[in-house]
Design a protein around this motif. Structure first.
Motif, PDB file in Angstrom:
ATOM      1  N   UNK A  21       0.828  -1.211   0.000  1.00 51.66           N
ATOM      2  CA  UNK A  21       0.000   0.000   0.000  1.00 51.66           C
ATOM      3  C   UNK A  21       0.860   1.258   0.000  1.00 51.66           C
ATOM      4  N   UNK A  22       2.004   1.223   0.678  1.00 46.87           N
ATOM      5  CA  UNK A  22       2.908   2.382   0.660  1.00 46.87           C
ATOM      6  C   UNK A  22       3.461   2.637  -0.741  1.00 46.87           C
ATOM      7  N   UNK A  23       3.501   1.596  -1.566  1.00 45.82           N
ATOM      8  CA  UNK A  23       3.963   1.747  -2.945  1.00 45.82           C
ATOM      9  C   UNK A  23       2.849   2.235  -3.873  1.00 45.82           C
ATOM     10  N   UNK A  24       1.649   2.433  -3.339  1.00 45.85           N
ATOM     11  CA  UNK A  24       0.538   2.949  -4.140  1.00 45.85           C
ATOM     12  C   UNK A  24      -0.256   1.888  -4.867  1.00 45.85           C
ATOM     13  N   UNK A  25      -0.024   0.619  -4.546  1.00 43.98           N
ATOM     14  CA  UNK A  25      -0.780  -0.469  -5.163  1.00 43.98           C
ATOM     15  C   UNK A  25      -1.863  -0.948  -4.209  1.00 43.98           C
ATOM     16  N   UNK A  26      -2.807  -1.704  -4.738  1.00 42.62           N
ATOM     17  CA  UNK A  26      -3.863  -2.296  -3.919  1.00 42.62           C
ATOM     18  C   UNK A  26      -3.387  -3.646  -3.397  1.00 42.62           C
ATOM     19  N   UNK A  27      -3.541  -3.874  -2.090  1.00 48.48           N
ATOM     20  CA  UNK A  27      -3.128  -5.131  -1.477  1.00 48.48           C
ATOM     21  C   UNK A  27      -4.360  -5.960  -1.120  1.00 48.48           C
ATOM     22  N   UNK A  28      -4.311  -7.245  -1.435  1.00 51.21           N
ATOM     23  CA  UNK A  28      -5.403  -8.168  -1.137  1.00 51.21           C
ATOM     24  C   UNK A  28      -4.842  -9.354  -0.367  1.00 51.21           C
ATOM     25  N   UNK A  29      -5.399  -9.634   0.813  1.00 54.71           N
ATOM     26  CA  UNK A  29      -5.011 -10.819   1.572  1.00 54.71           C
ATOM     27  C   UNK A  29      -5.756 -12.012   0.972  1.00 54.71           C
ATOM     28  N   UNK A  30      -5.003 -12.947   0.415  1.00 57.38           N
ATOM     29  CA  UNK A  30      -5.590 -14.068  -0.327  1.00 57.38           C
ATOM     30  C   UNK A  30      -5.780 -15.271   0.588  1.00 57.38           C
ATOM     31  N   UNK A  31      -7.057 -15.649   0.763  1.00 64.60           N
ATOM     32  CA  UNK A  31      -7.372 -16.816   1.592  1.00 64.60           C
ATOM     33  C   UNK A  31      -8.198 -17.853   0.846  1.00 64.60           C
ATOM     34  N   UNK A  32      -8.630 -17.506  -0.374  1.00 62.21           N
ATOM     35  CA  UNK A  32      -9.373 -18.461  -1.190  1.00 62.21           C
ATOM     36  C   UNK A  32      -8.804 -18.487  -2.599  1.00 62.21           C
TER      37      UNK A  32
END
Length: 204
Positions: A21-32
């Motif tokens: 997120x600090x790099x300006x991208x969207x972060x998604x925690x992948x659990x499925x």
């Protein structure tokens, strides 16, 4: 916007989210498994590789992750994630994803109590940055198409092969986001290449 997933089954997930997120991208925690479709790249975080493999099997991630790699999307393995990417592990251990033409040795720098920080140079990233080593593996051998990015005391600790990036240390545990940004730039390039290929296929 670039969307980067962090495999959220075990390990240092939140710290990677913050760095992405600090790099300006969207972060998604992948659990499925279904979440993989929305990603431009995936980080396999540090943790315990044997536990992570058990969870990958339990939640049926192994084949979908190999398909994700086959699609050309970048993958970044840190510490235990590096072990998951490797085609060879030590002399006798079972290989996991087997995507990167490297041989790794587990716990090369000692146990948990032997954790340490060191300043290293990473080619194309930084002349000097602090790397945090925690029960870290190292790359014993690298195939001819593998680009060695960093060494510490003569041991390979970061490398890149095509869309695959791996390191022995934990870049997410410092405030320096340059290595994470390097991976996000790989994701941008990968997304452009995939979009161009799709456009060509459609026009044919």
């Amino acid at each position: 916007m670039i969307t980067v997933g962090i495999l959220g089954l075990q390990g240092a997930v939140r710290e990677h989210v913050n760095a992405v997120e600090q790099c300006g991208a969207k972060a998604v925690v992948v659990k499925t498994v279904e979440q993989l479709a929305e990603l431009d790249g995936l980080i396999l975080p540090g943790g315990e590789s044997t536990t992570m493999r058990r969870l990958l099997d339990q939640y049926h991630f192994m084949e979908p992750l190999k398909e994700f790699a086959a699609s050309g999307k970048p993958m970044f393995g840190t510490c235990a994630g590096l072990i998951l990417l490797a085609k060879r592990i030590g002399e006798t251990e079972e290989v996991h994803l087997g995507l990167m033409d490297i041989t790794v040795e587990r716990n090369s720098f000692g146990r948990q109590r032997d954790s340490f920080e060191a300043d290293i140079a990473i080619a194309g990233v930084a002349d000097s940055m602090t790397a945090v080593f925690i029960r870290a593996p190292h790359i014993v051998e690298a195939g001819e198409n593998v680009e060695i990015l960093a060494k510490y005391n003569g041991r390979i600790v970061a490398a890149k092969e095509g869309q695959f990036l791996g390191c022995s240390f934990h870049p997410e545990l410092t405030d320096d986001i340059r290595f994470t940004q390097y991976f996000i730039d790989m994701c941008k390039d990968g997304k452009e290449s995939i979009e161009k290929k799709v456009a060509i296929d459609v026009s044919m």
